[in-house]
Design an enzyme around this catalytic site. Structure first.
Site, PDB file in Angstrom:
ATOM      1  N   SER A 193       0.795  -1.235   0.000  1.00 21.13           N
ATOM      2  CA  SER A 193       0.000   0.000   0.000  1.00 21.13           C
ATOM      3  C   SER A 193       0.826   1.283   0.000  1.00 21.13           C
ATOM      4  O   SER A 193       0.266   2.383   0.047  1.00 21.13           O
ATOM      5  CB  SER A 193      -0.899   0.003   1.241  1.00 21.13           C
ATOM      6  N   GLU A 194       2.153   1.189  -0.060  1.00 19.47           N
ATOM      7  CA  GLU A 194       3.009   2.345   0.177  1.00 19.47           C
ATOM      8  C   GLU A 194       2.695   3.558  -0.701  1.00 19.47           C
ATOM      9  O   GLU A 194       2.665   4.698  -0.221  1.00 19.47           O
ATOM     10  CB  GLU A 194       4.488   1.953   0.006  1.00 19.47           C
ATOM     11  N   VAL A 195       2.471   3.332  -2.008  1.00 19.54           N
ATOM     12  CA  VAL A 195       2.301   4.482  -2.900  1.00 19.54           C
ATOM     13  C   VAL A 195       1.015   5.250  -2.611  1.00 19.54           C
ATOM     14  O   VAL A 195       0.868   6.405  -3.023  1.00 19.54           O
ATOM     15  CB  VAL A 195       2.354   4.064  -4.384  1.00 19.54           C
TER      16      VAL A 195
END
Length: 260
Positions: free
Chosen positions: A136-138
């Site tokens: 989910s980082e972006v």
């Protein structure tokens, strides 16, 4: 048994069970948890009573990735301080990836960002059928930097890009299809099935042979094929002289049950 609040660690039937124990934070990773996990793995590596490791999470989720409150605090640190912090995570991930003994992830609830990375790094990963996986980082303007290096090697660049750049949440079925995990079961049966798999692996295969196979794979994947094959030939020859190989072949030829 070790319970230092961040980790619960027990040994049973030659299996080391490591439980991430921050259920109130969905077992999110911070500097202390990363350090404790690295420390326990160092101890297990040289523990002759342990032949396999199971990594799992307490509470409702396996691991939610990095603790975002902790990351927010790090935004006030210098670049050098952030490099040092990132390096600690890199060292942990590399240790799991190259760990000589088999590591099995037992995943339930959710494996998010770095938590999804943990499951990816293990030699085998089994998930409850209701588990959600997501890099989910972006979505929050962050990047899955360290995880990306390992993920691309495991499932290929195309699928890695799809997961990392879209930050899509996928089901356990899709994770199995992509090669992220090795099996699916119900949450009620997860612990039993993982333990059964680990015990079967321990009893039916040589620890020395597994360790040498992992070492060979990790040290040759990036080499030109001729160079890798030359290393493989030497390892093949060395294996023939090993006590485990002599025991295994003798037992097979004499139709004796091999006890590892």
């Amino acid at each position: 048994m070790l319970d230092n609040s961040l980790l619960i660690f027990i040994k049973k039937q030659r299996i080391a069970y490591i439980t991430l124990n921050r259920p109130e934070k969905r077992n999110a990773l911070n500097a202390d948890l990363v350090a404790e996990l690295s420390k326990v793995l160092n101890e297990i590596e040289n523990d002759t009573e342990v032949s396999a490791v199971v990594l799992k999470g307490a509470g409702k989720a396996f691991c939610a990735g990095a603790d975002l409150q902790y990351i927010q605090n790090l935004q006030n640190f210098s670049f050098e301080e952030n490099v040092n912090d990132s390096n600690a995570l890199k060292e942990l991930f590399y240790k799991i990836y190259t760990f000589p003994k088999i590591i099995i992830a037992s995943v339930h609830g959710a494996a998010i960002a770095g938590g999804c990375g943990l499951a990816t790094l293990c030699d085998f990963s089994f998930a409850a059928n209701n588990t959600k996986f997501c890099y989910s980082e972006v979505k929050i303007g962050f990047i899955p930097a360290i995880v990306s290096i390992f993920l691309a090697r495991k499932i290929g660049e195309g699928k890695a890009k799809q997961l990392l750049l879209s930050a899509q949440t996928i089901t356990a079925d899709k994770a199995l299809e992509y090669g992220l995990i090795n099996g699916i079961t119900t949450e009620a049966n997860l612990e039993e099935e993982v333990e059964s798999f680990a015990l079967k692996l321990i009893s039916e295969t040589s620890l020395e042979a597994k360790m040498n196979t992992k070492k060979l794979l990790n040290s040759t994947w990036h080499l030109p094929i001729e160079e890798a094959l030359n290393i493989a030939v030497k390892e093949n020859a060395k294996a023939r002289e090993s006590a485990d190989c002599k025991k295994g072949i003798s037992s097979f030829l004499n139709k004796e049950k091999i006890s590892w």
